[in-house]
Design a protein around this motif. Structure first.
Motif, PDB file in Angstrom:
ATOM      1  N   LEU A   8       0.847  -1.180   0.000  1.00 35.16           N
ATOM      2  CA  LEU A   8       0.000   0.000   0.000  1.00 35.16           C
ATOM      3  C   LEU A   8       0.884   1.232   0.000  1.00 35.16           C
ATOM      4  N   LEU A   9       0.617   2.130  -0.924  1.00 30.51           N
ATOM      5  CA  LEU A   9       1.405   3.362  -0.960  1.00 30.51           C
ATOM      6  C   LEU A   9       1.049   4.243   0.238  1.00 30.51           C
ATOM      7  N   PRO A  10       2.019   5.032   0.713  1.00 32.96           N
ATOM      8  CA  PRO A  10       1.799   5.842   1.906  1.00 32.96           C
ATOM      9  C   PRO A  10       0.592   6.760   1.776  1.00 32.96           C
ATOM     10  N   GLN A  11      -0.187   6.836   2.839  1.00 35.57           N
ATOM     11  CA  GLN A  11      -1.397   7.671   2.840  1.00 35.57           C
ATOM     12  C   GLN A  11      -1.662   8.108   4.272  1.00 35.57           C
ATOM     13  N   PRO A  12      -2.365   9.221   4.439  1.00 34.38           N
ATOM     14  CA  PRO A  12      -2.633   9.704   5.793  1.00 34.38           C
ATOM     15  C   PRO A  12      -3.576   8.782   6.555  1.00 34.38           C
ATOM     16  N   GLU A  13      -3.423   8.771   7.869  1.00 31.95           N
ATOM     17  CA  GLU A  13      -4.359   8.045   8.716  1.00 31.95           C
ATOM     18  C   GLU A  13      -5.738   8.678   8.585  1.00 31.95           C
ATOM     19  N   ARG A  69      -4.232  10.803  -3.207  1.00 28.98           N
ATOM     20  CA  ARG A  69      -3.774   9.880  -2.170  1.00 28.98           C
ATOM     21  C   ARG A  69      -3.312  10.647  -0.949  1.00 28.98           C
ATOM     22  N   GLU A  70      -2.543  11.722  -1.153  1.00 26.36           N
ATOM     23  CA  GLU A  70      -2.018  12.495  -0.031  1.00 26.36           C
ATOM     24  C   GLU A  70      -3.116  13.273   0.690  1.00 26.36           C
ATOM     25  N   ALA A  71      -4.210  13.543  -0.022  1.00 27.85           N
ATOM     26  CA  ALA A  71      -5.339  14.223   0.626  1.00 27.85           C
ATOM     27  C   ALA A  71      -6.176  13.237   1.432  1.00 27.85           C
ATOM     28  N   GLY A  72      -5.943  11.953   1.196  1.00 29.19           N
ATOM     29  CA  GLY A  72      -6.705  10.942   1.913  1.00 29.19           C
ATOM     30  C   GLY A  72      -7.934  10.477   1.158  1.00 29.19           C
ATOM     31  N   LEU A  73      -8.066  10.916  -0.088  1.00 32.32           N
ATOM     32  CA  LEU A  73      -9.239  10.544  -0.872  1.00 32.32           C
ATOM     33  C   LEU A  73      -9.127   9.149  -1.451  1.00 32.32           C
ATOM     34  N   ASP A  93     -16.290   8.331   5.084  1.00 32.18           N
ATOM     35  CA  ASP A  93     -17.588   8.347   5.757  1.00 32.18           C
ATOM     36  C   ASP A  93     -17.430   8.428   7.268  1.00 32.18           C
ATOM     37  N   ALA A  94     -16.393   7.769   7.751  1.00 29.91           N
ATOM     38  CA  ALA A  94     -16.170   7.788   9.197  1.00 29.91           C
ATOM     39  C   ALA A  94     -15.729   9.175   9.672  1.00 29.91           C
ATOM     40  N   ARG A  95     -14.925   9.801   8.845  1.00 28.38           N
ATOM     41  CA  ARG A  95     -14.378  11.102   9.260  1.00 28.38           C
ATOM     42  C   ARG A  95     -15.321  12.260   8.958  1.00 28.38           C
ATOM     43  N   PHE A  96     -15.977  12.175   7.792  1.00 30.27           N
ATOM     44  CA  PHE A  96     -16.896  13.246   7.374  1.00 30.27           C
ATOM     45  C   PHE A  96     -18.255  12.656   7.010  1.00 30.27           C
TER      46      PHE A  96
END
Lengths: 112, 112
Positions: A8-13, A69-73, A93-96
């Motif tokens: 998995l490529l790096p992505q924000p929590e 990806r870096e935005a978390g989308l 959905d969990a966050r917003f």
DNA sequence: TGGATTGTTGGACGGTTGTCAAACAATCCG
DNA sequence: CGGATTGTTTGACAACCGTCCAACAATCCA
């Protein structure tokens, strides 16, 4: 030389996804298009003609993938030479709560 | 020389508000802050200290106001020397049902 | 092994953006 | 009238962005 390649490529929590960055990422026609395509729930490799980005250079597509990806989308899974990208629907959905749903509902019926 | 001055500054029709432009406008920390402030339903003149933008030049604030107005997010009423700005909540709700609500719900409890 | 495929990285280029400052316009008020 | 107030416009500038191209890396496969 590949063993069991699948990373998995790096992505924000999920907790670190910022609304402003998400909206900034979606505030571009190309990425909004990708958002809509990914929202089908399927996964796509970057060069898929189903993305409808044939008019863009592959490096440009790669660029947009990284922004999302870096935005978390989006989440990107690397398998061999391919990158399988999907929308982080559950995390978003969990966050917003309700955001993705209302965004999809707000999209015009046909984009082109 | 003012008669009965009170005019609405030019803004897009509700049907012409584009989602991508709205998200682009909100994809900036300053404008996201204004969005939150305006969401209270009150109206503000541009120099209001309640906007919490004292660190920005007045021309910069004016610039952000214009972006939000042209995106269809805000409505500006000119009265004398003042500009009373408010969120186009009803228009946005009509065009993008549930969007503003989920955006507001997605904002952190405290911004700073 | 070696060519073909797939995607990333770096540089380059033009266009956009956020910011400030200065000048301007309109209004208010003493 | 004339100074003070409020916001817009214009210009400037650095930073960022979207795009392409070339080079590269990794993988696949014949």
């Amino acid at each position: 030389m590949a063993d069991d390649e699948e990373q998995l490529l790096p992505q924000p929590e999920t907790a670190d996804i910022e609304l402003v960055k998400v909206l900034h990422a979606l505030g571009d026609p190309t990425r909004m298009h990708l958002f809509r395509v990914y929202a089908t729930g399927e996964q796509y490799d970057c060069s898929s003609e189903r993305l409808g980005l044939n008019h863009l250079h592959k490096s440009t597509v790669s660029h947009h993938m990284r922004i999302m990806r870096e935005a978390g989308l989006a989440s990107t899974r690397a398998v061999g030479r391919n990158r399988y990208v999907r929308l982080r629907r559950a995390d978003l959905d969990a966050r917003f709560p309700g955001l993705v749903e209302s965004l999809l509902a707000s999209l015009p019926a046909s984009e082109e």
